[in-house]
Design a protein around this motif. Structure first.
Motif, PDB file in Angstrom:
ATOM      1  N   VAL A  38      46.461  34.487  43.415  1.00 39.82           N
ATOM      2  CA  VAL A  38      46.888  35.694  42.696  1.00 39.82           C
ATOM      3  C   VAL A  38      47.864  35.315  41.589  1.00 39.82           C
ATOM      4  CG1 VAL A  38      48.211  37.840  42.888  1.00 39.82           C
ATOM      5  CG2 VAL A  38      46.521  37.273  44.642  1.00 39.82           C
ATOM      6  N   LYS A  39      48.826  34.477  41.910  1.00 33.21           N
ATOM      7  CA  LYS A  39      49.837  34.073  40.927  1.00 33.21           C
ATOM      8  C   LYS A  39      49.217  33.297  39.760  1.00 33.21           C
ATOM      9  CE  LYS A  39      53.724  33.955  44.149  1.00 33.21           C
ATOM     10  NZ  LYS A  39      54.759  33.111  44.808  1.00 33.21           N
ATOM     11  N   LYS A  40      48.220  32.479  40.059  1.00 30.71           N
ATOM     12  CA  LYS A  40      47.567  31.675  39.018  1.00 30.71           C
ATOM     13  C   LYS A  40      46.614  32.497  38.162  1.00 30.71           C
ATOM     14  CE  LYS A  40      47.688  27.206  41.428  1.00 30.71           C
ATOM     15  NZ  LYS A  40      46.849  26.119  42.007  1.00 30.71           N
ATOM     16  N   SER A  41      46.201  33.643  38.660  1.00 29.66           N
ATOM     17  CA  SER A  41      45.154  34.424  37.985  1.00 29.66           C
ATOM     18  C   SER A  41      45.609  35.037  36.660  1.00 29.66           C
ATOM     19  CB  SER A  41      44.671  35.552  38.905  1.00 29.66           C
ATOM     20  OG  SER A  41      45.667  36.547  39.046  1.00 29.66           O
ATOM     21  N   GLY A  42      46.895  35.282  36.536  1.00 35.97           N
ATOM     22  CA  GLY A  42      47.384  35.958  35.342  1.00 35.97           C
ATOM     23  C   GLY A  42      47.353  37.469  35.451  1.00 35.97           C
ATOM     24  N   TYR A  43      46.867  37.964  36.586  1.00 36.30           N
ATOM     25  CA  TYR A  43      46.821  39.411  36.826  1.00 36.30           C
ATOM     26  C   TYR A  43      47.808  39.760  37.940  1.00 36.30           C
ATOM     27  CZ  TYR A  43      42.336  38.823  34.439  1.00 36.30           C
ATOM     28  OH  TYR A  43      41.358  38.491  33.544  1.00 36.30           O
ATOM     29  N   SER A  44      48.270  41.001  37.934  1.00 34.75           N
ATOM     30  CA  SER A  44      49.131  41.446  39.026  1.00 34.75           C
ATOM     31  C   SER A  44      48.271  41.713  40.259  1.00 34.75           C
ATOM     32  CB  SER A  44      49.872  42.723  38.626  1.00 34.75           C
ATOM     33  OG  SER A  44      48.971  43.821  38.542  1.00 34.75           O
ATOM     34  N   PHE A  45      48.911  41.732  41.418  1.00 35.55           N
ATOM     35  CA  PHE A  45      48.174  42.019  42.647  1.00 35.55           C
ATOM     36  C   PHE A  45      47.598  43.433  42.599  1.00 35.55           C
ATOM     37  CE2 PHE A  45      48.108  43.167  47.286  1.00 35.55           C
ATOM     38  CZ  PHE A  45      47.042  42.342  47.611  1.00 35.55           C
ATOM     39  N   GLU A  46      48.338  44.347  41.973  1.00 33.89           N
ATOM     40  CA  GLU A  46      47.859  45.724  41.851  1.00 33.89           C
ATOM     41  C   GLU A  46      46.594  45.778  41.000  1.00 33.89           C
ATOM     42  OE1 GLU A  46      49.690  50.171  40.861  1.00 33.89           O
ATOM     43  OE2 GLU A  46      50.915  48.369  40.594  1.00 33.89           O
TER      44      GLU A  46
ATOM     45  N   THR B  45      30.109  37.432  40.416  1.00 30.70           N
ATOM     46  CA  THR B  45      29.449  37.649  39.123  1.00 30.70           C
ATOM     47  C   THR B  45      29.855  38.999  38.535  1.00 30.70           C
ATOM     48  OG1 THR B  45      27.551  36.309  39.793  1.00 30.70           O
ATOM     49  CG2 THR B  45      27.227  37.825  37.949  1.00 30.70           C
ATOM     50  N   ILE B  46      29.811  40.042  39.372  1.00 35.21           N
ATOM     51  CA  ILE B  46      30.210  41.373  38.918  1.00 35.21           C
ATOM     52  C   ILE B  46      31.675  41.373  38.498  1.00 35.21           C
ATOM     53  CG2 ILE B  46      30.459  43.794  39.577  1.00 35.21           C
ATOM     54  CD1 ILE B  46      27.552  42.813  39.253  1.00 35.21           C
ATOM     55  N   ALA B  47      32.518  40.729  39.312  1.00 41.92           N
ATOM     56  CA  ALA B  47      33.944  40.668  38.984  1.00 41.92           C
ATOM     57  C   ALA B  47      34.166  39.952  37.656  1.00 41.92           C
ATOM     58  CB  ALA B  47      34.709  39.954  40.103  1.00 41.92           C
ATOM     59  N   GLY B  48      33.419  38.868  37.433  1.00 45.68           N
ATOM     60  CA  GLY B  48      33.549  38.122  36.180  1.00 45.68           C
ATOM     61  C   GLY B  48      33.196  38.974  34.970  1.00 45.68           C
ATOM     62  N   ILE B  49      32.135  39.736  35.089  1.00 44.12           N
ATOM     63  CA  ILE B  49      31.708  40.617  33.985  1.00 44.12           C
ATOM     64  C   ILE B  49      32.779  41.671  33.707  1.00 44.12           C
ATOM     65  CG2 ILE B  49      30.038  42.389  33.307  1.00 44.12           C
ATOM     66  CD1 ILE B  49      27.927  40.778  34.923  1.00 44.12           C
ATOM     67  N   LEU B  50      33.308  42.275  34.758  1.00 40.71           N
ATOM     68  CA  LEU B  50      34.300  43.328  34.595  1.00 40.71           C
ATOM     69  C   LEU B  50      35.616  42.790  34.040  1.00 40.71           C
ATOM     70  CD1 LEU B  50      33.663  45.409  37.847  1.00 40.71           C
ATOM     71  CD2 LEU B  50      32.994  46.001  35.513  1.00 40.71           C
ATOM     72  N   TRP B  51      36.043  41.610  34.519  1.00 39.25           N
ATOM     73  CA  TRP B  51      37.275  41.017  33.976  1.00 39.25           C
ATOM     74  C   TRP B  51      37.094  40.647  32.501  1.00 39.25           C
ATOM     75  CZ3 TRP B  51      41.549  42.162  35.897  1.00 39.25           C
ATOM     76  CH2 TRP B  51      41.861  42.084  37.257  1.00 39.25           C
ATOM     77  N   ASP B  52      35.916  40.201  32.151  1.00 41.52           N
ATOM     78  CA  ASP B  52      35.646  39.855  30.750  1.00 41.52           C
ATOM     79  C   ASP B  52      35.768  41.094  29.864  1.00 41.52           C
ATOM     80  OD1 ASP B  52      34.714  37.821  28.780  1.00 41.52           O
ATOM     81  OD2 ASP B  52      33.019  39.199  28.596  1.00 41.52           O
ATOM     82  N   ARG B  53      35.239  42.193  30.331  1.00 36.37           N
ATOM     83  CA  ARG B  53      35.358  43.449  29.584  1.00 36.37           C
ATOM     84  C   ARG B  53      36.826  43.878  29.496  1.00 36.37           C
ATOM     85  NH1 ARG B  53      30.410  46.900  32.428  1.00 36.37           N
ATOM     86  NH2 ARG B  53      28.691  45.644  31.592  1.00 36.37           N
TER      87      ARG B  53
END
Length: 290
Positions: free
Chosen positions: A195-203, A224-232
């Motif tokens: 989580v800390k490395k992701s660059g996103y908050s836990f929320e 795959t779905i998560a990757g598409i949504l994070w890219d957007r």
């Protein structure tokens, strides 16, 4: 000389058999676990059938030892039919005691991945454990002491799993605390580092996980779905997730009309960019990791 050898061999065999028997009596599947195991015993089941059921679930080490223990204590005819709830840390004596006592008072509550708090409340009401409205109200106003919880809501943080519940001691606040605690226990130290490395908050991650859970139930496809949504999300493009529109409409399934897609709600990710204000469901660990 032969007589001494025979006596020695006989004594050794007796000692071995005794140790084998005692080992079977003291065997437990997992001494550190209190996880429940449900055993459905049909009416008229013999000790042989019950022994096989226990052995298949790894609750006993040897069916013969189980049957010998029953015979030794004259208990073969006292085993009850029905749904018996056992634990992974039960010894054979505890297993037999439970079988003799009969059906458990515990209710098996299975909360499905992707359910909303409202759906959980309705299910728990149908199970006779609480009133849906009171459960939902507690999720809104009851206080819980977990550092990772957001302020103002719990949607997304009530972990979906199978729970064994004693109706006589059930309270909304204690059960909700148990759901949050289960989420906390399912997240490892490695997960928190990720989580800390992701660059996103836990929320943010929990909100995205709730969308992934509703958009894709197949675990292998979730990354795959998560990757598409994070890219957007990263590119400032609307997520365009139908599951969020359904949530805005107070629904969890069904088709969407053109009018539905125009609903003026911050949860409508076809109309508004970014993440919705809160998670739209309570996701599994697989969705969170995805």
């Amino acid at each position: 000389m032969k007589k001494l050898i025979l006596i020695g061999a006989f004594t050794f065999t007796l000692i071995w058999l005794y140790q084998f028997y005692v080992g079977g009596l003291n065997y437990v599947l997992d001494p550190t676990s209190d996880n429940r195991v449900v055993l459905d015993i049909k009416k008229g089941s013999s000790a042989n059938i019950i022994a096989d059921q226990l052995y298949e679930k790894d609750l006993i080490q040897n069916p013969t030892i189980f049957k010998f223990y029953l015979k030794q204590n004259d208990l073969s005819s006292q085993l009850k039919a029905g749904r018996i709830v056992l634990q992974e840390d039960f010894t054979m004596k505890q297993i037999v005691d439970a079988l003799v006592e009969g059906g458990s008072n515990e209710v098996v509550a299975t909360l499905l991945e992707g359910w909303t708090i409202e759906q959980m409340g309705e299910y728990l009401e149908d199970s006779g454990l609480t009133i849906a409205d009171s459960f939902v109200e507690c999720a809104k106003i009851c206080e819980f002491d977990y550092e990772f919880l957001p302020e103002g809501y719990l949607e997304g943080y009530l972990y979906p799993d199978t729970y064994f519940v004693d109706p006589s001691s059930f309270t909304d606040i204690s059960f909700i605390d148990r759901l949050i605690s289960t989420l906390n226990n399912r997240l490892s130290e490695a997960d928190w580092k990720a989580v800390k490395k992701s660059g996103y908050s836990f929320e943010e991650i929990m909100t995205m996980a709730s969308i992934v859970e509703r958009e894709e139930r197949i675990e292998a496809e979730q990354p795959t779905i998560a990757g598409i949504l994070w890219d957007r999300f990263d590119n400032g493009v609307g997520l365009g997730a139908d599951a969020t529109v359904l949530y805005a409409l107070g629904r969890t399934k069904g088709g969407l009309s053109y009018q539905d897609l125009q609903v003026d709600s911050p949860y409508n990710t076809r109309k508004y960019r970014g993440l919705p204000p809160t998670p739209i469901s309570n996701p599994s660990v697989s969705s969170i990791k995805a």
